[in-house]
Design a protein around this motif. Structure first.
Motif, mmCIF file in Angstrom:
data_model
loop_
_atom_site.group_PDB
_atom_site.id
_atom_site.type_symbol
_atom_site.label_atom_id
_atom_site.label_comp_id
_atom_site.label_asym_id
_atom_site.label_seq_id
_atom_site.Cartn_x
_atom_site.Cartn_y
_atom_site.Cartn_z
ATOM 1 N N LEU A 168 -1.253 13.805 13.695
ATOM 2 C CA LEU A 168 -1.073 12.470 14.276
ATOM 3 C C LEU A 168 -1.708 11.385 13.409
ATOM 4 O O LEU A 168 -1.153 10.289 13.259
ATOM 5 N N LEU A 169 -2.875 11.677 12.800
ATOM 6 C CA LEU A 169 -3.532 10.673 11.964
ATOM 7 C C LEU A 169 -2.728 10.401 10.687
ATOM 8 O O LEU A 169 -2.627 9.257 10.242
ATOM 9 N N PHE A 170 -2.159 11.466 10.097
ATOM 10 C CA PHE A 170 -1.259 11.260 8.965
ATOM 11 C C PHE A 170 -0.068 10.389 9.391
ATOM 12 O O PHE A 170 0.389 9.518 8.645
ATOM 13 N N ARG A 171 0.435 10.661 10.575
ATOM 14 C CA ARG A 171 1.587 9.914 11.077
ATOM 15 C C ARG A 171 1.263 8.429 11.189
ATOM 16 O O ARG A 171 2.070 7.572 10.810
ATOM 17 N N TRP A 172 0.076 8.111 11.693
ATOM 18 C CA TRP A 172 -0.322 6.706 11.812
ATOM 19 C C TRP A 172 -0.492 6.067 10.440
ATOM 20 O O TRP A 172 -0.056 4.949 10.211
ATOM 21 N N MET A 173 -1.133 6.793 9.519
ATOM 22 C CA MET A 173 -1.342 6.240 8.171
ATOM 23 C C MET A 173 -0.009 5.963 7.482
ATOM 24 O O MET A 173 0.202 4.890 6.909
ATOM 25 N N VAL B 287 0.843 -1.193 0.000
ATOM 26 C CA VAL B 287 0.000 0.000 0.000
ATOM 27 C C VAL B 287 0.881 1.247 0.000
ATOM 28 O O VAL B 287 1.675 1.463 0.916
ATOM 29 N N ILE B 288 0.729 2.046 -1.062
ATOM 30 C CA ILE B 288 1.419 3.335 -1.163
ATOM 31 C C ILE B 288 0.367 4.432 -1.021
ATOM 32 O O ILE B 288 -0.701 4.355 -1.631
ATOM 33 N N LEU B 289 0.660 5.432 -0.219
ATOM 34 C CA LEU B 289 -0.253 6.556 -0.010
ATOM 35 C C LEU B 289 0.229 7.756 -0.823
ATOM 36 O O LEU B 289 1.430 8.005 -0.937
ATOM 37 N N TRP B 290 -0.728 8.500 -1.357
ATOM 38 C CA TRP B 290 -0.413 9.621 -2.246
ATOM 39 C C TRP B 290 -1.184 10.852 -1.776
ATOM 40 O O TRP B 290 -2.406 10.827 -1.677
ATOM 41 N N GLY B 291 -0.448 11.925 -1.483
ATOM 42 C CA GLY B 291 -1.129 13.146 -1.050
ATOM 43 C C GLY B 291 -0.153 14.210 -0.606
ATOM 44 O O GLY B 291 1.051 14.148 -0.866
ATOM 45 N N GLN B 292 -0.693 15.211 0.089
ATOM 46 C CA GLN B 292 0.113 16.368 0.502
ATOM 47 C C GLN B 292 0.855 16.137 1.807
ATOM 48 O O GLN B 292 1.918 16.703 2.020
ATOM 49 N N GLY B 293 0.264 15.355 2.696
ATOM 50 C CA GLY B 293 0.921 15.095 3.969
ATOM 51 C C GLY B 293 0.825 16.234 4.956
ATOM 52 O O GLY B 293 1.457 16.208 6.015
ATOM 53 N N ILE B 294 0.034 17.250 4.611
ATOM 54 C CA ILE B 294 -0.127 18.396 5.505
ATOM 55 C C ILE B 294 -1.416 19.115 5.121
ATOM 56 O O ILE B 294 -1.797 19.142 3.949
ATOM 57 N N SER B 295 -2.102 19.646 6.097
ATOM 58 C CA SER B 295 -3.343 20.374 5.834
ATOM 59 C C SER B 295 -3.026 21.792 5.369
ATOM 60 O O SER B 295 -2.215 22.483 5.984
#
Length: 359
Positions: free
Chosen positions: A126-131, A105-113
């Motif tokens: 924290l939720l990004f960190r867990w993902m 599983v690779i995640l794709w996105g900004q990583g920050i709001s």
């Protein structure tokens, strides 16, 4: 060598992503799944790339989304590219059950709001960190976000795609002489010496359209013209401004080439995103306001190097002063720096290679 079998999930495929997916598909066996396409995308030019649709439903204003995971669980897929979006409940399930389905599983996105950028720059979500911790790797949009997350996960496969747009090489190749520019200004009835162009949708008030209209009112209408490209529900009425040339939606490249060629600078007060890539590829210096609590900026804002390929402003008075002090040589020098940045960092083949590096 056996091709990787990849399932990639996106809400839809906008036109500016088409080339990226086509290039990926020459290296992997790629199926694109989409779960959206409703009225919220009315101002997108949507690609006609072949995709597979899956059912989804959201709640709390689509902050949380369930999508049908069954097609993604097909045995042929060894890799899933999912969105780095902590509101995707189905993605959490797929991350937590990797021991059973054994898919990468690779995640794709900004990583920050974008709305909480200044806070999350200091303390990542924290939720990004867990993902990210649960994933095999991450595609982030820019190097700035990559550096932030690499400090937290130094051994994880995290790459910066250097987010760009389809057709960027064609934009770079667009070149008009001064005589051709003058002829085009005459053709379009533009009389001002200096033209600023705005090219983005008017669907998000965080782009600070108030600072766009205030700039129009502040600057000398006989000297400064504004070319406007875009539509949307929050679009101001520009009819009362004699120095505004409003073209609405423009997707025809030949017309866009003409409009950008007539412009001297690109001006978008806030929420600078992928539109900055197009403007820089056309060789335009970028004028925008510094990221703050009042002016939100997307991650592509990091492409702007102050006083090199653009100018970061604190207020409208500084905009007026900056323009009054600027000479044509300054504009040309920054414009060339814009083009060079795109050539060095933002070609589509670079984005594809960066993505493939962890596939």
């Amino acid at each position: 060598m056996t091709l990787k079998n990849v399932a990639l999930l996106n809400p839809l495929v906008p036109h500016y992503r088409e080339e990226f997916f086509k290039q990926l598909a020459t290296h992997v066996d790629l199926d694109i799944y989409i779960y959206e396409g409703g009225s919220e995308y009315a101002n997108f030019n949507v690609s006609d790339l072949q995709v597979k649709k899956i059912k989804s439903f959201g709640f709390f204003g689509n902050r949380f989304i369930f999508y049908n995971i069954i097609p993604l669980m097909a045995k042929k897929y060894d890799t899933l590219v999912l969105m780095l979006h902590f509101g995707h409940i189905s993605s959490w399930f797929l991350l937590l059950t990797q021991i059973f389905h054994r898919k990468k599983v690779i995640l794709w996105g900004q990583g920050i709001s974008i709305k909480r950028y200044l806070q999350e720059q200091k303390k990542p979500n924290l939720l990004f960190r867990w993902m990210i911790g649960l994933s095999h790797g991450v595609w982030l949009y820019t190097e700035e976000e990559q550096k932030q997350w690499k400090k937290i996960f130094p051994t994880k496969s995290i790459v910066a795609l250097n987010n760009t747009i389809s057709g960027v090489e064609e934009v770079l190749a667009t070149n008009y002489t001064e005589d051709e520019r003058s002829a085009l200004k005459e053709k379009h009835g533009i009389q001002q010496d200096i033209c600023l162009i705005y090219c983005a949708r008017f669907d998000n008030p965080y782009r600070r359209f108030d600072l766009l209209t205030q700039a129009i009112e502040l600057l000398d209408a006989k000297k400064y013209g504004f070319i406007i490209v875009g539509e949307g529900t929050h679009k101001p009425n520009f009819q009362s401004y004699p120095n505004v040339y409003d073209y609405g939606k423009v997707y025809e490249k030949h017309l866009k080439d003409e409009l950008f060629s007539m412009a001297d600078l690109y001006y978008q007060p806030g929420w600078i995103g992928l539109s900055v890539v197009e403007a820089m590829a056309y060789g335009k210096p970028i004028l925008t306001f510094r990221r703050s609590d009042q002016v939100l900026q997307c991650v592509e804002y990091s492409y702007i190097k102050d006083r090199q390929n653009g100018i970061l402003l604190d207020n409208l008075d500084e905009l007026k002063q900056t323009l009054s002090n600027m000479v044509q040589e300054d504009i040309q020098e920054m414009g060339e720096a814009s083009k060079q940045f795109v050539k060095n960092k933002l070609l589509m083949r670079n984005m594809t290679e960066n993505a493939l590096s962890i596939l």
